[in-house]
Design a protein around this motif. Structure first.
Motif, PDB file in Angstrom:
ATOM      1  N   TYR A  71      21.553  19.908  29.474  1.00 35.22           N
ATOM      2  CA  TYR A  71      20.964  21.412  29.308  1.00 35.22           C
ATOM      3  C   TYR A  71      19.583  21.286  29.455  1.00 35.22           C
ATOM      4  CZ  TYR A  71      25.496  23.081  27.972  1.00 35.22           C
ATOM      5  OH  TYR A  71      26.682  23.319  28.192  1.00 35.22           O
ATOM      6  N   PRO A  72      18.734  22.073  30.527  1.00 42.68           N
ATOM      7  CA  PRO A  72      17.383  21.890  30.758  1.00 42.68           C
ATOM      8  C   PRO A  72      16.476  22.143  29.597  1.00 42.68           C
ATOM      9  CG  PRO A  72      18.520  22.952  32.422  1.00 42.68           C
ATOM     10  CD  PRO A  72      19.328  22.816  31.536  1.00 42.68           C
ATOM     11  N   GLN A  73      15.431  21.398  29.593  1.00 39.70           N
ATOM     12  CA  GLN A  73      14.707  21.549  28.427  1.00 39.70           C
ATOM     13  C   GLN A  73      13.612  22.811  28.443  1.00 39.70           C
ATOM     14  OE1 GLN A  73      11.453  18.647  28.251  1.00 39.70           O
ATOM     15  NE2 GLN A  73      11.218  18.834  26.059  1.00 39.70           N
ATOM     16  N   ALA A  74      13.645  23.743  27.431  1.00 41.92           N
ATOM     17  CA  ALA A  74      12.715  24.781  27.351  1.00 41.92           C
ATOM     18  C   ALA A  74      11.298  24.563  27.916  1.00 41.92           C
ATOM     19  CB  ALA A  74      12.777  25.439  25.958  1.00 41.92           C
ATOM     20  N   GLY A  75      10.848  25.301  28.634  1.00 44.12           N
ATOM     21  CA  GLY A  75       9.342  25.057  29.003  1.00 44.12           C
ATOM     22  C   GLY A  75       9.454  23.987  30.198  1.00 44.12           C
ATOM     23  N   ASN A  76      10.432  23.297  30.440  1.00 43.31           N
ATOM     24  CA  ASN A  76      10.272  22.264  31.342  1.00 43.31           C
ATOM     25  C   ASN A  76      11.546  21.992  32.285  1.00 43.31           C
ATOM     26  OD1 ASN A  76       9.415  19.728  32.471  1.00 43.31           O
ATOM     27  ND2 ASN A  76      10.884  18.457  30.951  1.00 43.31           N
ATOM     28  N   LEU A  77      11.645  23.205  33.090  1.00 43.77           N
ATOM     29  CA  LEU A  77      13.109  23.562  34.018  1.00 43.77           C
ATOM     30  C   LEU A  77      12.964  22.483  35.109  1.00 43.77           C
ATOM     31  CD1 LEU A  77      13.511  27.202  33.612  1.00 43.77           C
ATOM     32  CD2 LEU A  77      14.374  25.515  32.081  1.00 43.77           C
ATOM     33  N   GLY A 101      21.613  28.889  32.886  1.00 41.81           N
ATOM     34  CA  GLY A 101      20.317  29.350  33.454  1.00 41.81           C
ATOM     35  C   GLY A 101      20.211  28.335  34.667  1.00 41.81           C
ATOM     36  N   LEU A 102      20.828  27.094  34.752  1.00 43.72           N
ATOM     37  CA  LEU A 102      20.761  26.345  36.037  1.00 43.72           C
ATOM     38  C   LEU A 102      21.764  26.881  36.771  1.00 43.72           C
ATOM     39  CD1 LEU A 102      19.184  23.859  37.190  1.00 43.72           C
ATOM     40  CD2 LEU A 102      21.085  22.320  36.033  1.00 43.72           C
ATOM     41  N   ARG A 192      20.609  17.404  25.346  1.00 41.99           N
ATOM     42  CA  ARG A 192      19.208  17.522  25.949  1.00 41.99           C
ATOM     43  C   ARG A 192      19.007  16.276  26.581  1.00 41.99           C
ATOM     44  NH1 ARG A 192      16.185  17.099  20.809  1.00 41.99           N
ATOM     45  NH2 ARG A 192      14.371  17.612  22.182  1.00 41.99           N
TER      46      ARG A 192
ATOM     47  N   TYR B 124      19.466  26.899  25.484  1.00 40.99           N
ATOM     48  CA  TYR B 124      18.542  25.446  25.440  1.00 40.99           C
ATOM     49  C   TYR B 124      17.409  25.965  26.033  1.00 40.99           C
ATOM     50  CZ  TYR B 124      21.631  22.096  23.163  1.00 40.99           C
ATOM     51  OH  TYR B 124      22.454  21.507  22.182  1.00 40.99           O
ATOM     52  N   ASN B 125      17.223  26.983  26.895  1.00 40.30           N
ATOM     53  CA  ASN B 125      16.068  27.170  27.546  1.00 40.30           C
ATOM     54  C   ASN B 125      16.002  28.612  28.058  1.00 40.30           C
ATOM     55  OD1 ASN B 125      17.531  27.655  30.453  1.00 40.30           O
ATOM     56  ND2 ASN B 125      18.323  25.693  29.967  1.00 40.30           N
ATOM     57  N   GLU B 126      14.687  29.052  28.608  1.00 44.54           N
ATOM     58  CA  GLU B 126      14.457  30.396  28.977  1.00 44.54           C
ATOM     59  C   GLU B 126      15.044  30.835  30.156  1.00 44.54           C
ATOM     60  OE1 GLU B 126      12.610  27.810  28.963  1.00 44.54           O
ATOM     61  OE2 GLU B 126      11.006  27.777  30.461  1.00 44.54           O
ATOM     62  N   ALA B 127      15.673  30.312  30.826  1.00 45.47           N
ATOM     63  CA  ALA B 127      16.430  30.515  32.088  1.00 45.47           C
ATOM     64  C   ALA B 127      17.753  31.318  31.576  1.00 45.47           C
ATOM     65  CB  ALA B 127      16.629  29.551  33.107  1.00 45.47           C
ATOM     66  N   THR B 128      18.270  30.348  30.588  1.00 43.86           N
ATOM     67  CA  THR B 128      19.581  30.703  29.882  1.00 43.86           C
ATOM     68  C   THR B 128      19.239  32.163  29.239  1.00 43.86           C
ATOM     69  OG1 THR B 128      20.502  28.350  29.921  1.00 43.86           O
ATOM     70  CG2 THR B 128      21.452  30.258  28.550  1.00 43.86           C
ATOM     71  N   GLU B 145      20.431  22.092  16.862  1.00 42.91           N
ATOM     72  CA  GLU B 145      19.615  20.747  17.325  1.00 42.91           C
ATOM     73  C   GLU B 145      18.303  20.998  18.108  1.00 42.91           C
ATOM     74  OE1 GLU B 145      21.887  18.064  19.646  1.00 42.91           O
ATOM     75  OE2 GLU B 145      21.403  19.170  21.541  1.00 42.91           O
ATOM     76  N   SER B 150      10.992  23.661  21.605  1.00 43.83           N
ATOM     77  CA  SER B 150      12.093  24.536  22.666  1.00 43.83           C
ATOM     78  C   SER B 150      11.875  26.076  21.672  1.00 43.83           C
ATOM     79  CB  SER B 150      13.339  23.831  22.611  1.00 43.83           C
ATOM     80  OG  SER B 150      13.200  22.735  23.397  1.00 43.83           O
ATOM     81  N   VAL B 153       9.152  28.172  22.632  1.00 42.33           N
ATOM     82  CA  VAL B 153       9.187  28.766  24.108  1.00 42.33           C
ATOM     83  C   VAL B 153      10.239  29.745  24.074  1.00 42.33           C
ATOM     84  CG1 VAL B 153      10.023  28.133  26.475  1.00 42.33           C
ATOM     85  CG2 VAL B 153       8.402  26.396  25.379  1.00 42.33           C
TER      86      VAL B 153
END
Lengths: 328, 304, 223
Positions: A71-77, A101-102, A192, B124-128, B145, B150, B153
């Protein structure tokens, strides 16, 4: 009826050649970073390695799937998006993704790239699978190891994309992609960082005549002299609940669903997957060759050959796992 | 369902198998005494338990609503077999209350209606987050977790997307879900004939290492932490990031006292570290906040 | 213990060659240790360094990866050989023969122990390290990640230690292929010679092997 597709692991170029030579229909692999769920030291493929792998496999009419299933890291896609871009550029036949998201990125940026849904997405029901198909054009789903074969059959009756199931190798007793046991003990997680029970946090120490394995300082198991050992993963550890040490979650054991080939075929499963990108090429050669022989015999309606794979499996034991209801 | 961008306290669903009377009385007390904004109901771990408190559900919803609490239903974490799927569809089609989806299947069924996304969907991220917002999510509860970086953001992205971002700040951290029942297995039983042994452990079954060190908690098919996740000391930092909802996960402890302590911190009336110290006295296991601080989840670091 | 999954046929010439290779490795390690003892690290180091350079030239992908690792020291200990190997990974990649008893506490970050034949199999990717470990034929200690990194890196190569040595320049180039080709016959000869020889000659052979291996007289090697 189409024969099963045999999907085989590779942790490095030599393992890929071993898998291709032993009869894989497709090989799955990952890049050398946290974008895939087997981010282990010394393992995986550089971009250059992937180019070579694709050339070697395609020349032998074998497909290459690239797992980008963390799962891509927030702020670091960036690393994850570049992994998808590079897999597409280097002519991978499919990418195996888990994060929505990916998936959205891949579907938007590379409309022609074949998308498979990773087991790490844990899509266990018709509704979820249809969502992945409708939203991103996912063509195949790797089913989580929580379903029985009859459940898989009912699922396949209701969906119109391909399903791939694990038939051999290490087995999570937990729903994949929904497990934080590793990060609870070590701070590093499958979702992660792409590691489960990372080697950096594993220690083996003799205790009397026994061998203890610890993870992040927690004792996971004690193997008596002469007893088969297992991976130092939490879910395969021995714990105390009550006063007796026991394998609370799962014994050190490997999945082997070879005896279920007829049922899996009747359940309309398209592809069979072997686990073990972290294993040596000797394991890959042996297991892939064994399954190739079995699938060829099965396709011809012949009796399945007897294959002894005990020597390569965890704990020296095999199970059909969640495919049979009694496992629950 | 209103987007809750003003900071609020959420009570997550009871995860354990409590007797129906205890379950009902717990929610009545929460309705009457606990300073909560939102209460999420529903059996999300094992569908076999749901019938036991079905009769009490209506009274609980009415009591909570009458006390001014917003009430939601949560969908099951794992919906693999037919009965689990049926339970998931029933929750989504309840026609009465907003739904928090804990599985992508439930999310699919909620298309076109406002809903919340629970912590068991991997955000886990802004795209999702952006994809979820585009499908009508009003609120997203983050997986336990996720580390502070994260969360920061995602909270910022959530604000830009107009959805509320929630973080669990109290209760044993959910770590895994399985098709296999470990409670039944530990008692030498099969899941189909489990005798509801999970009902013996209102706070889950303790799991120790071979050295006798307390480590995990088993709750039927679910595995949780032994220690209690507690981010009381991090509340100021979370609020500053833009996190607007703070989830308390019910345990067999004085949850009114827990909610009151967190409410006081949220209202700026009490120091978070002081509240954390009180929470530590209310529970019988260590406090933990390692996930947030990007180390092992078992760790507990005082907020600097 | 044999592994049915991978066991090579005992009678196969390949297997006889393997037995010779194992023996050559054991003797080589003994010679290396002897040189080191008598002439210091420099000379023993030269020999091991030479092996490392040859492998490095043949397998650049793996050896680049080993040089990119953080500096760490790994003891590779074939328990049935007279000496062990100390591998230093990182930018100053180095290999030297060492006395397993002379390694100071804390001088290594990790250790891997097992029969010489198994370690050779592992080096050449003929066997799966996890399987060896499950069966307890391999013991590991210390930094597990370091061992795993090394194992995974080497497994990525199609490595054949003796073929690699044989294709490199130097005296081994001629000796090794011959040794391999005649492996079966050599073993037979050695075995029958041993059986046939009168006791004093047998002792003499043992002494010769001991000298080759650089072992002191009071600690004869089992052979």
């Amino acid at each position: 009826m189409e024969p099963f597709e045999l999907i085989c692991p590779a942790g490095n170029p030599a393992a890929l050649r071993a898998a291709v030579d032993a009869g894989a229909d497709a090989v799955y692999l990952g890049f050398r970073d946290e974008t895939n769920a087997r981010n282990f030291p010394g393992l995986n493929f550089s971009r250059e390695d992937l180019a070579g792998a694709v050339a070697y496999a395609h020349a032998r009419r074998v497909q290459v799937f690239v797992a980008i299933n963390t799962y891509p890291q927030a702020g670091n896609l960036g690393p994850w998006e570049r992994a998808v871009d590079d897999a597409a550029r280097l002519k991978a036949d499919a990418v195996i993704l888990a994060d929505v998201g990916l998936l959205a990125y891949a579907a938007r940026r590379h409309p022609d790239l074949r998308l498979h849904l990773s087991v790490q997405a844990s899509a266990a029901n018709v509704e979820a699978i249809r969502l992945y198909r409708d939203a991103f054009g996912v063509r195949r789903v790797v089913l989580p190891r929580v379903l029985t074969v009859p459940e898989i059959a009912r699922l396949n009756a209701e969906i119109d994309i391909e399903t791939e199931v694990f038939v051999f190798g290490g087995m999570c007793p937990m729903a994949e992609g929904r497990c934080s046991l590793s990060s609870y003990a070590t701070g590093l997680s499958p979702n992660r960082q792409g590691v489960c029970s990372p080697a950096s946090h594993v220690r083996y120490e003799p205790r009397g005549t026994a061998l203890a394995s610890t993870l992040g300082g927690f004792t996971i198991n004690l193997f008596e002299e002469g007893e088969q050992a297992g991976y130092p993963t939490l879910c395969k550890g021995r714990f105390l609940s009550g006063d007796r040490p026991a394998y609370l979650f799962e014994e050190p054991t490997s999945l082997n669903a070879m005896e279920l080939l007829p049922e899996l075929k009747a359940a309309k499963v398209r592809a069979l997957k072997i686990e073990g990108r972290q294993r040596g090429k000797a394991y890959i050669a042996a297991v892939v060759a064994a399954y190739r022989r079995a699938l060829d015999a099965f396709a011809k309606g012949q009796a399945l050959p007897t294959l002894n794979l005990d020597a390569v499996v965890e704990g020296g034991a095999q199970t059909t796992g969640a495919y049979k209801r009694a496992w629950r | 369902m209103t987007p809750l961008l003003t900071p609020g306290l959420t009570l997550g669903p009871v995860l354990f198998n409590w007797p129906a009377d205890r379950w009902r009385d717990f929610y009545f007390r929460m309705a009457d005494e606990a300073p909560l904004d939102t209460v999420i109901l529903g059996e999300i771990v094992c569908h076999k338990r749901a019938p036991f408190f079905a009769d009490a559900m209506e009274a609980v919803v009415a009591r909570l609503a009458a006390a001014g609490k917003e009430v939601w239903f949560a969908s099951p974490i794992l919906a693999g077999n037919d009965r689990e799927r049926a339970a998931m569809r029933d929750v989504v089609a309840n026609g009465l209350l907003p739904v928090e989806a804990n599985d992508m299947g439930a999310l699919a069924l909620l298309a076109g209606q406002p809903h919340a996304v629970g912590p068991f969907i991997n955000t886990y991220n802004e795209a999702t987050l952006s994809w979820l917002a585009g499908r009508g999510a009003m609120s997203v509860s983050l997986p336990a977790e996720l580390p502070a970086a994260s969360v920061a953001v995602l909270a910022k992205a959530g604000a830009a997307l107009g959805l509320a971002v929630e973080v669990q700040v109290f209760g044993r951290a959910p770590l895994a879900i399985s098709a296999r029942c470990y409670h039944a297995r530990a008692h030498g039983l099969h899941k189909d004939g489990c005798q509801f042994v999970c009902g013996n452990d209102p706070d889950g079954m303790p799991v120790k290492t071979l050295d006798g060190q307390s480590f995990l908690t088993v709750n039927g098919t679910q595995t949780l932490s032994h220690g209690y996740l507690c981010l009381a000391g991090e509340m100021d930092r979370l609020a500053a990031m833009g996190v607007s909802r703070f989830r308390l996960s019910p345990q067999a402890v004085d949850m009114v006292a827990v909610a009151t302590a967190f409410r006081a911190v949220l209202a700026g009336q009490r120091d978070g570290r002081d509240a954390a110290a009180e929470v530590g006295r209310l529970v019988d296991a260590p406090l933990e906040n390692g996930f947030f601080h990007n180390v092992a989840g078992t760790a507990y670091a005082a907020e600097a | 213990m044999r592994d049915p999954g991978f066991a090579l046929d005992e009678a196969a010439p390949d297997n006889r060659a393997r037995a010779v290779e194992v023996r050559l490795t054991q003797v080589g390690l003994g010679v290396g240790l002897g040189l080191t003892r008598r002439l210091g690290d420099g000379v023993g180091g030269l020999l091991a360094g030479r092996v490392l350079r040859i492998l490095s030239d043949r397998h650049p992908r793996a050896f680049t990866a080993l040089r990119e690792m953080p500096e760490a020291r790994l003891l590779i200990d074939p328990v049935d050989a007279p000496a062990a190997l100390l591998l230093q990974v990182g930018p100053r990649l180095a290999l030297r023969v060492c006395d397993r008893h002379g390694v100071a506490e804390g001088a290594v970050d990790a250790a891997v122990r097992g029969p010489c034949a198994r370690l050779l199999d592992l080096l050449e990717g003929r066997i799966d390290g996890d399987a060896l470990f499950f069966r307890r034929e391999l013991a590991i200690e210390g930094d597990t990640a370091l061992i795993l990194a090394l194992r995974n890196t080497l497994d990525g190569e199609d490595m054949d230690l003796f073929a690699d040595m044989a294709t490199a320049a130097g005296p081994l180039r001629h000796a090794l292929p011959v040794a391999r080709r005649h492996a079966g016959r050599m073993l037979d000869l050695l075995d029958s010679a041993r059986r046939a020889a009168p006791p004093p000659l047998r002792w003499g052979m043992a002494a010769l092997e001991r000298r080759l291996a650089g072992q002191p007289k009071r600690r004869p090697q089992g052979s």
